[in-house]
Write a protein that holds these residues in place. Sequence first.
Motif, short mmCIF file in Angstrom:
data_model
loop_
_atom_site.label_atom_id
_atom_site.label_comp_id
_atom_site.label_asym_id
_atom_site.label_seq_id
_atom_site.Cartn_x
_atom_site.Cartn_y
_atom_site.Cartn_z
N ILE A 93 30.99 46.77 53.29
CA ILE A 93 30.42 48.10 53.46
C ILE A 93 29.19 48.28 52.57
O ILE A 93 28.17 48.85 52.97
CB ILE A 93 31.47 49.18 53.15
CG1 ILE A 93 32.53 49.21 54.25
CG2 ILE A 93 30.83 50.56 53.00
CD1 ILE A 93 33.65 50.20 53.99
N LYS A 94 29.28 47.79 51.35
CA LYS A 94 28.16 47.90 50.42
C LYS A 94 26.93 47.17 50.97
O LYS A 94 25.79 47.67 50.87
CB LYS A 94 28.57 47.30 49.07
CG LYS A 94 27.48 47.41 48.01
CD LYS A 94 27.97 46.83 46.68
CE LYS A 94 26.88 46.92 45.62
NZ LYS A 94 27.34 46.34 44.34
N GLU A 95 27.15 45.99 51.57
CA GLU A 95 26.04 45.22 52.13
C GLU A 95 25.41 45.95 53.32
O GLU A 95 24.19 46.01 53.45
CB GLU A 95 26.56 43.85 52.58
CG GLU A 95 25.47 42.95 53.15
CD GLU A 95 26.02 41.60 53.53
OE1 GLU A 95 25.62 41.09 54.60
OE2 GLU A 95 26.87 41.06 52.79
N LYS A 96 26.27 46.54 54.18
CA LYS A 96 25.74 47.28 55.32
C LYS A 96 24.97 48.51 54.86
O LYS A 96 23.94 48.86 55.42
CB LYS A 96 26.90 47.70 56.24
CG LYS A 96 27.62 46.55 56.91
CD LYS A 96 26.70 45.77 57.83
CE LYS A 96 27.44 44.63 58.50
NZ LYS A 96 26.54 43.79 59.34
N ASP A 97 25.49 49.19 53.84
CA ASP A 97 24.79 50.36 53.30
C ASP A 97 23.40 49.99 52.80
O ASP A 97 22.44 50.74 52.96
CB ASP A 97 25.60 50.98 52.16
CG ASP A 97 26.72 51.86 52.68
OD1 ASP A 97 26.66 52.26 53.85
OD2 ASP A 97 27.66 52.13 51.90
N LEU A 98 23.29 48.81 52.16
CA LEU A 98 22.01 48.36 51.64
C LEU A 98 21.02 48.11 52.77
O LEU A 98 19.85 48.51 52.69
CB LEU A 98 22.20 47.09 50.80
CG LEU A 98 20.94 46.53 50.14
CD1 LEU A 98 20.32 47.55 49.19
CD2 LEU A 98 21.27 45.24 49.40
N LYS A 99 21.49 47.47 53.84
CA LYS A 99 20.62 47.21 54.99
C LYS A 99 20.16 48.51 55.64
O LYS A 99 18.99 48.67 55.97
CB LYS A 99 21.37 46.34 56.01
CG LYS A 99 21.61 44.92 55.55
CD LYS A 99 22.58 44.18 56.45
CE LYS A 99 22.02 43.97 57.82
NZ LYS A 99 22.94 43.17 58.68
N ILE A 100 21.10 49.44 55.80
CA ILE A 100 20.75 50.73 56.38
C ILE A 100 19.74 51.46 55.50
O ILE A 100 18.76 52.05 55.98
CB ILE A 100 22.02 51.59 56.56
CG1 ILE A 100 22.90 50.99 57.65
CG2 ILE A 100 21.66 53.03 56.91
CD1 ILE A 100 24.28 51.61 57.74
N SER A 101 19.95 51.43 54.20
CA SER A 101 19.07 52.12 53.27
C SER A 101 17.66 51.58 53.34
O SER A 101 16.68 52.34 53.31
CB SER A 101 19.62 51.99 51.84
OG SER A 101 18.75 52.58 50.91
#
Length: 286
Positions: A93-101
Motif C-alpha cells: 500500500i505504501k508503494e502504491k501511495d507513493l506512485k499515486i502521489s
Amino acid sequence: MKKIMITLSALALLTSCVSKKEYAALEAKNKETQDLLNTCTVKLNSCLEEKAGLKATVDGLKETNQHLISTSKDMTILSTKGAENIEKALESIKEKDLKISRMQDALTKKDSVTLAVVTSLKSVVGLDDKDIEINVDKGVVFISISDKMLFKSGSYEVSDKAKGVLAKVAKVVNDKPDFECMVEGHTDTDVLKGNSCLIDNWDLSVKRSTAIIRILSNDLAVNPAQLIAAGRSSYVPLVPNDSPENKSKNRRTRIYVMPKIDQFYDMVEKEMKKQPGAATTAPVQK
C-alpha cells in the motif's frame, strides 16, 4: 514600426504560411501532452483500485487475527505468518501511495500554474467588461477580447482602447519569461468586400493576430520568441453565425498565456520516471 510599411500583400502570404505551421506544431504538441495526461489518469485510476483491494486484504487479515486472539486463550501474539502478511500488505500500500502521489504531483503542478496565471491576469487586467473574458480552456489560460473593442469592421488596425488592455496582458507575459503567448484571431462568416488588401477571412484573422503581436513586441517589450501568431478564420464559432449579435460574438481575439508545452511534458515525464520499474521503460519520443 518600419515593418508595417512593407507591402501588405507580401506580408499576408508570409505571415499566413508561417502562423499556420506554428499553430499546427502547437496543436500536435498539445495533443501529445493530452495523450500523456490521459495515460497518467488511467494509471492513477488503476493504482487507486489496487490500493482499495489491498486495504480490503489488510482489513481481512486484521479481522482474522482478532478472531484468533479472542478464541485462543494461549495465543498472546499474532502468528508469525499473519504478521508477515500484514507487513507485506502495508508495504505494498505504501508503494502504491507513493506512485499515486508522484502522478498527482505532476498534475497538481500544472493546475497550480494555471490558477496562478488566471489570478495574475484578473488582478492586473482588473476589468468588468462583457467584451473581455479571462478563463481556462482545456487547461490553458486565455483572455478573449471582442473585436469591436480591438478593431473596426474589416480592419486589422488596433484601436487605442485595446492598447490599454494589451499593456496589462504584456505585464503578465513579461513577468513570466518561460511562458508562451499565442494570439488567435477569429472572424464571422461574412465575405470580405471592397478590400484589396485582404484576400479572405483567413487573411483577416491572421493579420489581426500579427497586428496585436507587433504591439506586444514593438511597443510593450514582450520577447518576440514568446509570441505565436494564429488565425482560425470563421471555422471555430462560439455560436451560429445567424444574426448580427451572434456574428459579433464570433468576431474575437483570444490571447493564450501558457507554460511552454515542452516544459510541462518534461515535468510529467520526470515524475513518471520516479515510479518503481520506470527505468526499464523506453523513453518517450518527443
